[in-house]
Design an enzyme around this catalytic site. Structure first.
Site, PDB file in Angstrom:
ATOM      1  N   THR A 157       0.911  -1.115  -0.023  1.00 28.55           N
ATOM      2  CA  THR A 157      -0.043  -0.015  -0.101  1.00 28.55           C
ATOM      3  C   THR A 157       0.792   1.363  -0.066  1.00 28.55           C
ATOM      4  O   THR A 157       2.090   1.297   0.620  1.00 28.55           O
ATOM      5  CB  THR A 157      -0.952   0.135   1.348  1.00 28.55           C
ATOM      6  OG1 THR A 157      -1.384   1.284   1.418  1.00 28.55           O
ATOM      7  CG2 THR A 157      -0.173  -0.436   2.609  1.00 28.55           C
TER       8      THR A 157
ATOM      9  N   TYR B 128      -1.722   0.222  10.207  1.00 32.17           N
ATOM     10  CA  TYR B 128      -1.842  -0.370   9.022  1.00 32.17           C
ATOM     11  C   TYR B 128      -0.633  -0.305   8.312  1.00 32.17           C
ATOM     12  O   TYR B 128      -0.312  -1.549   7.794  1.00 32.17           O
ATOM     13  CB  TYR B 128      -3.110  -0.186   8.452  1.00 32.17           C
ATOM     14  CG  TYR B 128      -3.522  -0.324   7.122  1.00 32.17           C
ATOM     15  CD1 TYR B 128      -3.403  -1.658   6.756  1.00 32.17           C
ATOM     16  CD2 TYR B 128      -3.152   0.668   5.988  1.00 32.17           C
ATOM     17  CE1 TYR B 128      -3.779  -2.206   5.306  1.00 32.17           C
ATOM     18  CE2 TYR B 128      -3.253   0.096   4.549  1.00 32.17           C
ATOM     19  CZ  TYR B 128      -3.622  -1.122   4.276  1.00 32.17           C
ATOM     20  OH  TYR B 128      -3.926  -1.576   3.078  1.00 32.17           O
TER      21      TYR B 128
END
Ligand code: UDP
Length: 322
Positions: free
Chosen positions: A114, A138
């Site tokens: 990501t 995250y």
């Protein structure tokens, strides 16, 4: 050639499974169905299992030649509230999957990473050399896996593609699969919903240093992402080196641009209210995707209007069938 699509009953994984099948691979989906959806796996063999279940993974991995790993928790805000959940699944269980993968003799691994690994980027558009300094658990959990993959490449020859997505959106043209998050927190589905279900879109911040004051993101069609996964796998099959690649269009759209696109796609008005900034949102995130083009011959083919209309088509299908 058989590929285990771990997390293939989720949004991006289900599109990748189809892209693999269309490219002639056998895609076997491995998913716990805790966040995934059985309806997104129709037409595929589904092995129902958790990624923490190493025994089940071991027997599934015996049957495949490569792995694509999508099974991760992916809500930034939740990761701040409950990092334990994120580290347990996205780090601990993912490491178990990596270990089982090498023990099974598999040497090809495509990993969902990501742009959150970059945190607040020093430079935009973001190249892969930007320092990786995630600002939430995250992003940290994904970065851990990138580090583990790099170490496993050096030590065990596990070749990997770490694909750093920007903002995935849209749906497959078939109308069979698309985004089904619960709760839904993403801008495009929420903007579309706010054209008709009585909800109001909360615009998170209008005082950013951007031309219209709202955040700018690089929205990329989920099928363009899926296509990049197949190409990344083929790159590894051809003996290509491990690689980290940004996947984005290279174009930035603001929250207001997305609202306009949602209004154009639906022919209705997006009900909205102006709210404060959401903590942790950088003003601008746009990919420099030149490396993906160079290494994979890949380029995003769909821009915002097409992304939003495909998401709208899917949303109408879901509404009709529920
Ligand atoms: N956003 C917004 N209202 C919402 C959801 C998102 O204004 O209800 C904004 C958010 O601040 C960000 C952009 O839309 O600038 C994209 O957010 P999303 O949650 O879709 O993806 P993220 O960038 O967090 O991965």
């Amino acid at each position: 050639m058989a590929i285990l699509v771990v997390g293939g009953a989720g949004y991006i994984g289900s599109h990748a499974a189809r892209a693999l099948q269309r490219a002639g691979y056998e895609a076997i989906i491995y998913d716990s169905l805790v966040n995934g959806h059985r309806r997104l796996t129709e037409g595929f063999e589904l092995i129902e299992g958790d990624i923490a279940d190493q025994g089940k993974l071991r027997s599934a991995l015996k049957r495949v030649d490569g792995v694509m790993h999508f099974a991760a928790h992916a809500y930034v805000g939740e990761s701040v509230q409950n990092p334990r959940k994120y580290f347990q699944n996205n780090v601990e269980a993912a490491l178990g999957l990596l270990n089982e993968t090498i023990d099974a003799g598999i040497r090809r691994f495509v990993f969902s990473s990501t742009c959150a690994v970059y945190g607040d980027p020093a430079k935009v558009p973001i190249t892969e050399d930007n320092p990786r300094q995630p600002v939430n658990p995250y992003g940290t959990s994904k970065l851990f896996c990138e580090f583990a993959l790099e170490a496993y490449d050096r030590a065990y020859g596990l070749r990997s593609a770490r694909l750093r997505y920007f903002n995935a959106a849209g749906a497959d043209d078939s109308g069979e699969i698309g985004e089904l998050h619960n709760p839904e927190t993403h801008l495009i589905p929420l903007a579309l919903a706010a054209t008709g279900d009585g909800s109001e879109l909360n615009i998170f911040g209008t005082d950013y240093p951007t031309p219209d004051g709202t955040c700018i993101r690089d929205y990329i069609h989920v099928n363009d992402l899926a296509d990049a996964h197949v190409r990344a796998l083929q790159h590894l099959e051809k003996g290509g080196e491990s690689v980290a690649l940004n996947l984005g269009t290279g174009r930035g759209d603001s929250v207001l641009d997305v609202i306009k696109a949602a209004e154009a796609a639906t022919g209705r008005t997006v009900k909205r209210k102006l709210g404060p900034r959401r903590p942790g949102d950088p003003p601008v995130l746009v990919a420099d995707a030149a490396r993906a083009q160079k290494v994979l011959g890949w380029r995003a083919t769909r821009l915002l209007p097409e992304i939003v209309s495909s998401a709208w088509k899917w949303m109408k299908t879901v509404q009709r069938s529920s």
